[in-house]
Design a protein around this motif. Structure first.
Motif, PDB file in Angstrom:
ATOM      1  N   THR A   8       0.827  -1.205   0.000  1.00 38.25           N
ATOM      2  CA  THR A   8       0.000   0.000   0.000  1.00 38.25           C
ATOM      3  C   THR A   8       0.860   1.253   0.000  1.00 38.25           C
ATOM      4  O   THR A   8       2.019   1.235   0.429  1.00 38.25           O
ATOM      5  CB  THR A   8      -0.911   0.029   1.235  1.00 38.25           C
ATOM      6  OG1 THR A   8      -0.101   0.123   2.416  1.00 38.25           O
ATOM      7  CG2 THR A   8      -1.766  -1.231   1.304  1.00 38.25           C
ATOM      8  N   GLN A   9       0.289   2.360  -0.467  1.00 40.27           N
ATOM      9  CA  GLN A   9       0.999   3.636  -0.475  1.00 40.27           C
ATOM     10  C   GLN A   9       1.085   4.244   0.925  1.00 40.27           C
ATOM     11  O   GLN A   9       2.087   4.836   1.290  1.00 40.27           O
ATOM     12  CB  GLN A   9       0.299   4.626  -1.423  1.00 40.27           C
ATOM     13  CG  GLN A   9       0.476   4.319  -2.898  1.00 40.27           C
ATOM     14  CD  GLN A   9       1.916   4.494  -3.352  1.00 40.27           C
ATOM     15  OE1 GLN A   9       2.575   5.480  -3.008  1.00 40.27           O
ATOM     16  NE2 GLN A   9       2.415   3.517  -4.105  1.00 40.27           N
ATOM     17  N   GLU A  10       0.017   4.085   1.682  1.00 36.27           N
ATOM     18  CA  GLU A  10      -0.035   4.676   3.024  1.00 36.27           C
ATOM     19  C   GLU A  10       0.719   3.822   4.026  1.00 36.27           C
ATOM     20  O   GLU A  10       0.749   2.586   3.919  1.00 36.27           O
ATOM     21  CB  GLU A  10      -1.485   4.807   3.476  1.00 36.27           C
ATOM     22  CG  GLU A  10      -1.650   5.474   4.834  1.00 36.27           C
ATOM     23  CD  GLU A  10      -3.107   5.557   5.272  1.00 36.27           C
ATOM     24  OE1 GLU A  10      -3.371   6.190   6.301  1.00 36.27           O
ATOM     25  OE2 GLU A  10      -3.955   4.976   4.577  1.00 36.27           O
TER      26      GLU A  10
END
Length: 463
Positions: free
Chosen positions: A61-63
């Motif tokens: 994930t990016q977060e």
């Protein structure tokens, strides 16, 4: 991460605008929490919770996902001991501050600077009719649990402290109803068999994790699962043993009057002393799983307060080092053995690429493999075998070859992750404070460790 920050801001805003009576002004007795759970991550300074966030992150994930620590961060705590010991505390003085609200000297267990016993929050809870317990991954008579259960001028008096657990009573009753951790060598001695004494006094005794499910509720229990401290989380038969013990303890302690429970993730500190990031993250993961269990427990028992902090920070952990703007925890997520165990096996068995890759659970480069071989053979040729000296938290009675291999394994891991350390001892930085459940808002902001104890005393009903 935005969610976590907004949550803290929201709590601060609500706290500043609400009409509830702050603890310093007294609170109605009918609103006091029924259960109080104090959780100490020994040695867990802010770098450890930051490192755990990135260790725990899902790289797909990016977060960067928040952790259980992020969800409940409320403030900081100062940790300094009594003036005669300067600004850097040891675990005994730090725990005495957290347990009694009194500053003392390094090495002090439940006593003030004059070596006089001071009442602890656990002892006060017992006088209020609550059940009490301790769950730790060290021996149960180590500095932190001892500072809640005993009174001794020196944390090193392990046998005396163990004896006091049986000998010292409150109104004729044992101070504790549950004790889980390590410590066979202090409770099963040639001069005294404390296990048998506790059993004869009505305690259930277990010595295997699997027996935790067999404990009879509302009957006192003593569980000792190792000679000293428990094995590293990465090596233990149950990696999340702290959460398993905690679940059994809360089940056993539940009653109409409520309970006080001390929980310690003891070996985060040992990972810091040894500058061992892999072991430290294993211990942090065990503590995080324990807090996740407590989140669920509080959801079902909202009259429970959970306070989480550290007694001090250890090792001067740096999440990035060497002038490089990177910290790379990917390899840490794959460990199946502690660096101690890896070093032991590399010492005792032939080092091959296949064997080393198996132990680390990732592929070593040719340069990394050659480094391990060179260290082993060079140490074998240069140094005689003798007892390890220096850092008291390192394993003793091992060869210099083993010590050299352990340092080499840690060096390899630090280089691969770009982890830095400034010390093999404690530091004086402030440590984080987390809290959730009943009256958790009382711990917002900067609190000295003694103030945390004083607030808990008040929440337990002391005037």
């Amino acid at each position: 991460m935005k969610k976590s920050i907004l949550a803290v801001v929201s709590v601060l805003s609500v706290s500043s605008c609400s009409t509830h009576t702050l603890i310093d002004d007294g609170i109605p007795s009918n609103t006091l929490p029924k259960n109080v759970i104090m959780v100490i991550g020994d040695g867990m300074g802010p770098a450890y919770t930051s490192a755990y966030r990135y260790y725990h992150d899902n790289p797909i994930t990016q977060e960067v996902e928040e952790t259980v620590f992020d969800r409940h961060l409320l403030g900081l705590s100062s940790t300094y001991p009594a003036a005669e010991s300067g600004y850097v505390t040891d675990s005994a003085a730090g725990a005495t501050g957290l347990s009694s609200g009194v500053k003392s000297y390094n090495g002090a267990v439940g006593v003030d600077v004059n070596k006089k016993a001071v009442q602890t929050v656990l002892e006060f809870a017992k006088t209020q009719g609550k059940k009490t317990g301790v769950v730790v991954t060290s021996r149960i008579n180590h500095a932190t649990p001892a500072s809640y259960l005993s009174h001794n001028e020196s944390r090193q008096n392990y046998n005396e402290i163990a004896d006091s657990y049986y000998d010292e009573k409150i109104n004729g009753h044992f101070k504790m109803d549950v004790m889980f951790g390590g410590g066979w060598k202090h409770f099963l001695r040639d001069d005294r068999n404390l296990v048998e004494e506790f059993k004869h006094s009505g305690f259930q005794y277990i010595d295997k994790y699997e027996q935790l499910d067999t404990i009879i509720p509302n009957q006192p229990a003593l569980g000792l699962f190792s000679d000293g401290g428990l094995p590293w989380a990465l090596d233990d038969s149950i990696p999340h043993r702290l959460s398993v013990m905690t679940k059994a303890a809360t089940k056993n302690l539940e009653n109409k009057q409520g309970f006080f429970l001390l929980i310690e993730g003891s070996q985060i500190d040992w990972g810091g002393h040894n500058n061992d990031i892999a072991a430290a993250m294993g211990e942090m993961d065990d503590l995080a799983k324990t807090l996740e269990y407590l989140e669920a427990y509080v959801a079902k028992n909202p009259n429970t307060l959970v306070v989480v902090t550290a007694d001090h920070s250890t090792g001067g952990l740096s999440v990035a080092a060497n002038g490089i703007y990177k910290w790379k925890p990917e390899s840490l997520r794959s460990f199946q053995y502690s660096p101690h165990t890896i070093a032991n096996r590399l010492t005792n068995e032939d080092i091959t690429a296949k064997f080393a890759n198996f132990l680390f659970n990732f592929d070593l480069t040719g340069e990394e493999l050659e480094m391990l071989i060179t260290v082993k053979h060079g140490t074998q040729n240069a140094l005689p075998e003798k007892e390890a000296i220096g850092n008291p938290y390192q394993i003793k009675n091992v060869s210099n070859v083993n010590q050299a291999m352990y340092k080499a394994v840690k060096y390899l891991i630090d280089q691969k992750t770009n982890t830095g350390w400034t010390s093999s001892a404690h530091t004086a930085i402030d440590v984080p404070v987390f809290s959730f459940g009943s009256h958790s808002h009382e711990f917002i902001g900067l609190n000295d460790n003694t103030k945390i104890a004083k607030k808990i005393f008040t929440l337990l009903g002391r005037k």
